[in-house]
Design an enzyme around this catalytic site. Structure first.
Site, PDB file in Angstrom:
ATOM      1  N   GLY A  55       1.116  -1.160  -0.145  1.00  0.00           N
ATOM      2  CA  GLY A  55       0.165   0.094   0.137  1.00  0.00           C
ATOM      3  C   GLY A  55       0.831   1.554   0.517  1.00  0.00           C
ATOM      4  O   GLY A  55       2.423   1.191   0.086  1.00  0.00           O
ATOM      5  N   CYS A  82       5.158  -5.515   2.010  1.00  0.00           N
ATOM      6  CA  CYS A  82       5.556  -4.487   1.763  1.00  0.00           C
ATOM      7  C   CYS A  82       5.015  -4.146   3.296  1.00  0.00           C
ATOM      8  O   CYS A  82       5.857  -3.918   3.830  1.00  0.00           O
ATOM      9  CB  CYS A  82       5.468  -3.765  -0.298  1.00  0.00           C
ATOM     10  SG  CYS A  82       6.400  -2.364   0.211  1.00  0.00           S
ATOM     11  N   TYR A  83       4.512  -2.737   2.409  1.00  0.00           N
ATOM     12  CA  TYR A  83       3.306  -2.417   3.700  1.00  0.00           C
ATOM     13  C   TYR A  83       3.040  -3.291   4.995  1.00  0.00           C
ATOM     14  O   TYR A  83       2.465  -2.906   5.526  1.00  0.00           O
ATOM     15  CB  TYR A  83       2.431  -1.223   3.104  1.00  0.00           C
ATOM     16  CG  TYR A  83       1.119  -0.755   4.104  1.00  0.00           C
ATOM     17  CD1 TYR A  83       1.841   0.575   4.311  1.00  0.00           C
ATOM     18  CD2 TYR A  83       0.273  -0.641   4.538  1.00  0.00           C
ATOM     19  CE1 TYR A  83       0.649   1.354   5.545  1.00  0.00           C
ATOM     20  CE2 TYR A  83      -0.354  -0.901   5.465  1.00  0.00           C
ATOM     21  CZ  TYR A  83      -0.621   0.261   6.623  1.00  0.00           C
ATOM     22  OH  TYR A  83      -0.969   1.110   6.915  1.00  0.00           O
ATOM     23  N   HIS A 169       8.283  -8.091  -3.431  1.00  0.00           N
ATOM     24  CA  HIS A 169       7.453  -8.652  -3.711  1.00  0.00           C
ATOM     25  C   HIS A 169       7.124  -9.810  -4.331  1.00  0.00           C
ATOM     26  O   HIS A 169       7.200  -9.849  -5.316  1.00  0.00           O
ATOM     27  CB  HIS A 169       6.400  -7.895  -4.766  1.00  0.00           C
ATOM     28  CG  HIS A 169       5.595  -5.841  -4.200  1.00  0.00           C
ATOM     29  ND1 HIS A 169       4.870  -5.936  -3.698  1.00  0.00           N
ATOM     30  CD2 HIS A 169       6.808  -4.497  -3.758  1.00  0.00           C
ATOM     31  CE1 HIS A 169       4.781  -4.703  -3.198  1.00  0.00           C
ATOM     32  NE2 HIS A 169       5.672  -4.029  -3.274  1.00  0.00           N
ATOM     33  N   GLU A 171       4.567 -11.410  -5.605  1.00  0.00           N
ATOM     34  CA  GLU A 171       3.850 -11.692  -7.316  1.00  0.00           C
ATOM     35  C   GLU A 171       4.352 -11.493  -8.023  1.00  0.00           C
ATOM     36  O   GLU A 171       3.625 -11.737  -9.165  1.00  0.00           O
ATOM     37  CB  GLU A 171       2.574 -10.659  -6.036  1.00  0.00           C
ATOM     38  CG  GLU A 171       2.294  -8.634  -6.238  1.00  0.00           C
ATOM     39  CD  GLU A 171       2.436  -9.127  -4.730  1.00  0.00           C
ATOM     40  OE1 GLU A 171       2.826  -8.081  -4.982  1.00  0.00           O
ATOM     41  OE2 GLU A 171       3.985  -9.860  -4.544  1.00  0.00           O
ATOM     42  N   ASP A 227     -15.681 -14.048 -22.214  1.00  0.00           N
ATOM     43  CA  ASP A 227     -16.486 -13.756 -21.024  1.00  0.00           C
ATOM     44  C   ASP A 227     -18.051 -14.045 -21.114  1.00  0.00           C
ATOM     45  O   ASP A 227     -18.639 -14.434 -20.330  1.00  0.00           O
ATOM     46  CB  ASP A 227     -16.468 -12.852 -20.332  1.00  0.00           C
ATOM     47  CG  ASP A 227     -14.577 -12.412 -20.081  1.00  0.00           C
ATOM     48  OD1 ASP A 227     -13.418 -13.235 -20.373  1.00  0.00           O
ATOM     49  OD2 ASP A 227     -14.413 -11.200 -20.479  1.00  0.00           O
ATOM     50  N   LYS A 369      -8.586 -14.178 -17.081  1.00  0.00           N
ATOM     51  CA  LYS A 369      -8.921 -14.263 -18.053  1.00  0.00           C
ATOM     52  C   LYS A 369      -8.913 -15.473 -18.194  1.00  0.00           C
ATOM     53  O   LYS A 369      -9.470 -17.027 -18.681  1.00  0.00           O
ATOM     54  CB  LYS A 369      -8.374 -13.121 -19.021  1.00  0.00           C
ATOM     55  CG  LYS A 369      -8.486 -13.601 -20.758  1.00  0.00           C
ATOM     56  CD  LYS A 369      -9.930 -13.877 -20.637  1.00  0.00           C
ATOM     57  CE  LYS A 369     -10.471 -11.823 -21.131  1.00  0.00           C
ATOM     58  NZ  LYS A 369     -11.524 -12.093 -21.553  1.00  0.00           N
TER      59      LYS A 369
END
Length: 513
Positions: A55, A82-83, A169, A171, A227, A369
């Protein structure tokens, strides 16, 4: 559906939804919720683990987002990123300060100690950092498990309490062993078994829809894109003849696309969807006349969509449920929790306040997706439909910069058709995540047939992406770009210049508006 779950608590960072994406790649179901989610709700959801996101705030400021301290006593493993890592340190009486040296980008991290989180991770590993604050002092009872020259506590943990924190991070793809770290958290720390499989999701979704709908009537917004097609077939399998699919041709589709959609999903196609086509081109053009602001265009298109569906619903009698193919990136970019609104999607942030249906069903709302495509294959939809090029709900409305006119729509339809044809002829279409032509609002001087022209510039775009949350510009062969350019300026009246977009996402979005 009963399944093991990891909860991601969103503190407003830019990579929040990627965390859920990576956890799901580990075959563990993951949902994102605001950091304000109550402890009672967390207990009710019974997660196997919790992840705090990054954040933009400083944890030591009074206005910064915080969760209840009692969350650390629930016996649920927590990973702070992180945050989120700084928050754990701060709330557990460690010290968080402004870093003497900020870290942004790729940084080599030294992993110092044996840890369940870093099992099989190299002792020196390249990670993505993005912070101006740092953990100056770890709380009592925590051991430091990684550091960098500028960050003395790049990772810390208290195994006894199940608390883990990383300043890096894991991710993002730039963290070379980030997937391994997240896998270690969900399997080594949270003891997950990995029961998130697409076949079980599809089966459970069909059962859930059938139970929710009962004997009610259902109206589905079918655009012909991946979709909405997957959503329509899923609903068809759940409720059969109770479903009516309405395809609105708003005049902002690709060249010949309306007829192609009708050929697949209409009465002569392989699916029995009670298909209705509404030709509303002029209606949309009138509503959009003179509107240049991208957000306003999206909202106008979204509202007009709903009005058309409401009118069609009245023609077929009382309709209880409205179905649309909203997916997770739509929700994310339209704003989730404390995250910023990037752009309103016509089927999320663009919906009008009043919708004349009992309830909206969005069976794909929590899928990315690639997960939607897997669901489509599970439903028996042919590969050529499942892997067709993505197309935004607002259509060419977000690929025409500035005001929309029928002339501009024709220009971009023709240019896009040529570009896609050249991509396919060159055999590079399978390598690309998305590719299309857009019409800029720029006009420039040219010379054609010994005469001065003052016409539009077309921008060509091609990106490489798997999740549509991030993307890289594709390095297309010059022969392909050259062939497309020659054809567009020669065959499309009103265009005298062709540009290629070399920008990734971020900082750009995939679409232009």
């Amino acid at each position: 559906m009963k399944r093991e779950m990891i909860i991601v608590l969103d503190f407003g960072g830019q990579y929040n939804q990627l965390i859920a994406r990576r956890v799901r790649e580990c075959n563990v179901y993951c949902e994102v919720h605001p950091y304000t989610l109550s402890l009672d709700k967390i207990k009710e959801m019974n997660p196997k683990g919790i992840i705090f996101t990054g954040g933009p705030n400083s944890v030591y400021k009074d206005e910064s987002p915080r969760c209840a301290k009692e969350i650390f006593d629930m016996g649920i493993p927590i990973l702070g990123i992180c945050y989120g890592a700084q928050l754990i340190a701060y709330m557990m009486d460690g010290k968080v300060s402004t870093a003497p040296v900020s870290e942004y980008g790729k940084v080599e991290v030294d992993v110092e100690a044996d840890s369940k989180l870093f099992e099989n991770v190299s002792s020196k590993t390249v990670c993505w950092m993005s912070h101006t604050d740092y953990i100056e002092k770890a709380p009592e009872g925590f051991s430091i498990t990684a550091h960098t020259p500028a960050c003395p506590v790049a990772a810390m943990e208290c195994e006894e309490k199940g608390l883990y924190a990383v300043q890096l991070h894991p991710e993002v793809m730039h963290t070379q062993e980030g997937a391994k770290m997240l896998s270690n958290f969900v399997y080594n720390v949270c003891k997950c078994s990995g029961d998130w499989k697409m076949d079980s999701f599809v089966e459970a979704s069909i059962e859930s829809i059938r139970e929710k709908v009962g004997d009610g009537k259902v109206l589905c917004a079918l655009s012909g894109g991946v979709d909405s097609s997957v959503a329509a077939v899923m609903l068809s399998k759940a409720v059969g003849k109770q479903l009516t699919c309405v395809f609105v041709d708003h005049g902002l589709l690709r060249k010949d696309e309306g007829d192609e959609v009708e050929a697949v999903f209409g009465p002569d196609g392989p699916y029995d969807l009670n298909f209705i086509r509404v030709n509303a081109q002029n209606r949309f053009y009138d509503k959009l006349a003179g509107i240049e602001d991208p957000e306003r265009k999206r909202k106008v298109i979204g509202e007009e969509f709903i009005r058309v569906f409401e009118e069609e619903a009245k023609k077929i009698g009382k309709v209880d449920f409205f179905v649309q193919g909203t997916i997770y990136p739509d929700v994310i970019e339209s704003g989730l929790g404390t995250s910023a609104v990037i752009k309103s999607h016509h089927n999320v942030g663009g919906l009008p306040e009043h919708v004349d249906f009992k309830e909206i069903i969005e069976p794909l709302r929590l899928l990315f997706k690639d997960e939607v495509r897997k669901a489509g294959l599970e439903l028996g939809i042919p590969e050529y439909l499942v892997y067709r090029q993505p197309f935004p709900g607002p259509g060419l409305g977000v690929r025409i910069v500035g005001a929309i006119t029928p002339e501009k729509v024709w220009i971009v339809q023709e240019a896009d058709a040529i570009y896609r044809e050249e991509i396919r002829k060159a055999g590079v279409d399978k390598e690309l995540g998305q590719y299309f032509a857009a019409l800029t609002n720029m006009r420039s001087v040219g010379c054609m047939g010994d005469e001065r022209t003052y016409d539009y510039a077309i921008a060509l775009r091609a990106v490489l992406t798997s999740d549509f949350m991030t993307a890289e510009s594709a390095e297309l062969p010059w022969e392909v770009l050259g062939a497309a350019t020659r054809r567009i300026v020669n065959e499309v009246k009103g265009v005298n210049r062709v540009l290629y977009d070399c920008t990734g996402k971020p900082p750009a979005t995939i679409e232009f508006e």
